[in-house]
Design a protein around this motif. Structure first.
Motif, PDB file in Angstrom:
ATOM      1  N   GLY A  26       0.819  -1.213   0.000  1.00 48.69           N
ATOM      2  CA  GLY A  26       0.000   0.000   0.000  1.00 48.69           C
ATOM      3  C   GLY A  26       0.845   1.251   0.000  1.00 48.69           C
ATOM      4  O   GLY A  26       0.562   2.208  -0.733  1.00 48.69           O
ATOM      5  N   MET A  27       1.910   1.241   0.797  1.00 54.16           N
ATOM      6  CA  MET A  27       2.765   2.433   0.850  1.00 54.16           C
ATOM      7  C   MET A  27       3.467   2.674  -0.474  1.00 54.16           C
ATOM      8  O   MET A  27       3.603   3.826  -0.921  1.00 54.16           O
ATOM      9  N   VAL A  28       3.932   1.583  -1.120  1.00 52.32           N
ATOM     10  CA  VAL A  28       4.620   1.728  -2.402  1.00 52.32           C
ATOM     11  C   VAL A  28       3.713   2.414  -3.413  1.00 52.32           C
ATOM     12  O   VAL A  28       4.089   3.401  -4.058  1.00 52.32           O
ATOM     13  N   LEU A  32       3.625   6.098  -5.247  1.00 56.28           N
ATOM     14  CA  LEU A  32       3.637   6.221  -6.712  1.00 56.28           C
ATOM     15  C   LEU A  32       2.525   7.161  -7.175  1.00 56.28           C
ATOM     16  O   LEU A  32       2.757   8.070  -7.975  1.00 56.28           O
ATOM     17  N   ILE A  33       1.306   6.948  -6.639  1.00 55.32           N
ATOM     18  CA  ILE A  33       0.177   7.786  -7.053  1.00 55.32           C
ATOM     19  C   ILE A  33       0.433   9.239  -6.654  1.00 55.32           C
ATOM     20  O   ILE A  33       0.190  10.164  -7.445  1.00 55.32           O
ATOM     21  N   VAL A  46       9.392   6.709 -12.610  1.00 56.16           N
ATOM     22  CA  VAL A  46       9.238   6.128 -11.273  1.00 56.16           C
ATOM     23  C   VAL A  46       8.548   4.772 -11.288  1.00 56.16           C
ATOM     24  O   VAL A  46       8.662   4.025 -10.320  1.00 56.16           O
ATOM     25  N   GLN A  47       7.848   4.432 -12.398  1.00 53.16           N
ATOM     26  CA  GLN A  47       7.100   3.175 -12.404  1.00 53.16           C
ATOM     27  C   GLN A  47       7.974   1.931 -12.193  1.00 53.16           C
ATOM     28  O   GLN A  47       7.599   1.052 -11.419  1.00 53.16           O
ATOM     29  N   LEU A  52       9.513  -2.613  -8.643  1.00 51.58           N
ATOM     30  CA  LEU A  52      10.562  -3.289  -7.876  1.00 51.58           C
ATOM     31  C   LEU A  52      10.221  -3.277  -6.393  1.00 51.58           C
ATOM     32  O   LEU A  52      10.320  -4.299  -5.702  1.00 51.58           O
ATOM     33  N   GLY A  53       9.756  -2.117  -5.914  1.00 51.13           N
ATOM     34  CA  GLY A  53       9.381  -2.021  -4.503  1.00 51.13           C
ATOM     35  C   GLY A  53       8.215  -2.925  -4.176  1.00 51.13           C
ATOM     36  O   GLY A  53       8.187  -3.571  -3.124  1.00 51.13           O
ATOM     37  N   PHE A  54       7.254  -3.018  -5.103  1.00 55.58           N
ATOM     38  CA  PHE A  54       6.113  -3.919  -4.912  1.00 55.58           C
ATOM     39  C   PHE A  54       6.584  -5.356  -4.773  1.00 55.58           C
ATOM     40  O   PHE A  54       6.165  -6.085  -3.871  1.00 55.58           O
ATOM     41  N   ALA A  55       7.503  -5.761  -5.667  1.00 57.98           N
ATOM     42  CA  ALA A  55       7.977  -7.150  -5.641  1.00 57.98           C
ATOM     43  C   ALA A  55       8.738  -7.439  -4.349  1.00 57.98           C
ATOM     44  O   ALA A  55       8.592  -8.505  -3.749  1.00 57.98           O
TER      45      ALA A  55
END
Lengths: 75, 245
Positions: A26-28, A32-33, A46-47, A52-55
Motif C-alpha cells: 500500500g505504501m509503495v 507512486l500515485i 518512477v514506475q 521493484l518495490g512492490f515485488a
C-alpha cells in the motif's frame, strides 16, 4: 497440546506476516500515485522503481507463507 | 458438494521419467529436467527464428527479440554501467531462463521448475559466488572494505561489520526464496481457487471470474519476478565492480 493442533495454530500465526506485506505494498503504490499526481511527466521514470518495490514488499509476505508451509510439512 | 479433495501441492511433485542411477546418486531425467530443457529449447528457438532474416526494419517477431535484448542491456547500463556489458551473456541467459520457466509454468498441466528452491538456489548461488569472485579479482583484498561502510565512527565498527557480513551472506537465500515462494504461492493459490470452481458446480462461475483475474496477476508476477531476479543480479554485480563504500 496436541502437536497437530499446535502445528495448525503456528501456521495460522505465520499468516500474520501478510499484514506487513499489505502495508508495504500500500505504501509503495500510495507513494507512486502521490508522485504521479504531483508531476505526471515523471510516471515512466518512477514506475519501474514502484514495481521493484512492490515485488520486494510482496516477497516479505511470501517468507511468512514459506514459514507456514515449513511448519505444516517439514516438522 | 462433491467429495473431491483438492491437494494444491500435488502439482509440485517431481517424478522420474527416465530413471538413471550413477552409483548411489540418482540422476534420473525428471519432469523438472524436461521442462528446463523445454524452456532452453523455447528460448533458443525463439531467438534463432526471430533473428532469422536480420532485417534492418524489424518485423513483429524480430521486434520482440530486439525488445528483450534492449530491455536487459538497458538494465545493465543503468545499474552497472558500461563496464557491466561484458557480463551481458550471463545476465541475459538468467533473465530468459527464469522468464520462460515462469511463463511455461503458466500453461495448464505444465510443471514450473522455478517453484523448486533447489533450482532457484542453484541459480542464486552461481550469481553470489560469481559476483564475490569478480569482486576479489577486481579489487583484491580491498574488496573486504565493502563490509566497512565509509565514514563510520570507530565504536560502531564491531556492531555494524557483523551485520554487513550477515546481510551479504543472506543475499543468495533472499534472492532464491523470493522467486521460489512467489511461484509456489501463486500456483497453489490458482489450484485452490480452481478447486472451488469445481466444487461449487453451477455457482462456480463466481470463483471462475476470480480465477481469470488471478491468472492475469500470475502472468504479471511471472514477468515481474524474472525482472526482479535480474535487476538484483545487476545490483550485486554493481557492488562488486564499482564498490560504493
Amino acid at each position: 497440546m496436541d502437536p497437530q493442533a499446535a502445528k495448525l495454530i503456528g501456521a495460522g500465526i505465520a499468516a500474520i506476516a501478510l499484514a506487513g506485506a499489505g502495508v508495504g505494498i500500500g505504501m509503495v503504490f500510495a507513494a507512486l500515485i502521490g508522485a504521479v499526481a504531483r508531476n505526471p511527466a515523471i510516471q515512466s521514470r518512477v514506475q519501474p522503481f514502484a514495481l521493484l518495490g512492490f515485488a520486494l514488499a510482496e516477497a516479505t509476505g511470501l517468507f511468512g507463507f514459506l514459514l507456514g508451509l515449513m511448519i505444516l510439512f517439514v516438522f | 458438494m462433491a467429495a473431491k479433495t483438492i491437494d494444491p501441492l500435488h502439482q509440485f511433485e517431481i517424478h522420474p521419467l527416465l530413471p538413471i542411477k550413477l552409483g548411489a546418486v540418482d540422476v534420473s531425467f525428471t519432469n523438472s529436467s524436461l521442462w528446463m530443457m523445454l524452456s532452453v529449447i523455447a528460448v533458443t528457438a525463439f531467438l534463432t527464428l526471430a533473428m532469422r532474416h536480420r532485417a534492418l526494419v524489424p518485423g513483429r517477431l524480430q521486434s520482440v527479440a530486439e525488445l528483450s535484448y534492449e530491455f536487459v542491456a538497458g538494465m545493465i547500463r543503468d545499474n552497472v554501467g558500461q563496464a557491466g556489458m561484458q557480463y551481458f551473456p550471463l545476465i541475459f541467459t538468467l533473465f530468459m531462463f527464469v522468464l520462460f520457466g515462469n511463463l511455461l509454468g503458466m500453461i495448464p498441466y505444465a510443471f514450473t521448475f522455478t517453484s523448486h528452491i533447489v533450482v532457484t538456489f542453484a541459480m542464486a548461488l552461481v550469481v553470489f559466488v560469481g559476483v564475490t569472485v569478480i569482486g576479489f579479482v577486481k579489487h583484491g583484498l580491498h574488496f573486504l572494505r565493502f563490509f566497512l561502510p565509509h565514514g563510520l565512527p570507530i565504536w560502531m565498527v564491531p556492531i555494524l561489520v557483523p551485520i554487513e557480513v550477515l546481510s551479504y551472506f543472506l543475499r543468495p537465500i533472499s534472492l532464491s526464496v523470493r522467486l521460489f515462494a512467489n511461484m509456489t504461492a501463486g500456483h497453489a493459490m490458482l489450484k485452490v481457487f480452481g478447486g472451488f470452481t469445481v466444487m461449487l458446480g453451477l455457482f462456480g462461475i463466481a470463483p471462475l471470474a476470480l480465477n481469470i483475474a488471478v491468472t492475469a496477476l500470475e502472468l504479471l508476477v511471472a514477468l515481474l519476478q524474472a525482472y526482479v531476479f535480474t535487476i538484483l543480479t545487476c545490483v550485486y554485480l554493481n557492488d562488486a565492480l564499482n564498490m560504493s563504500h
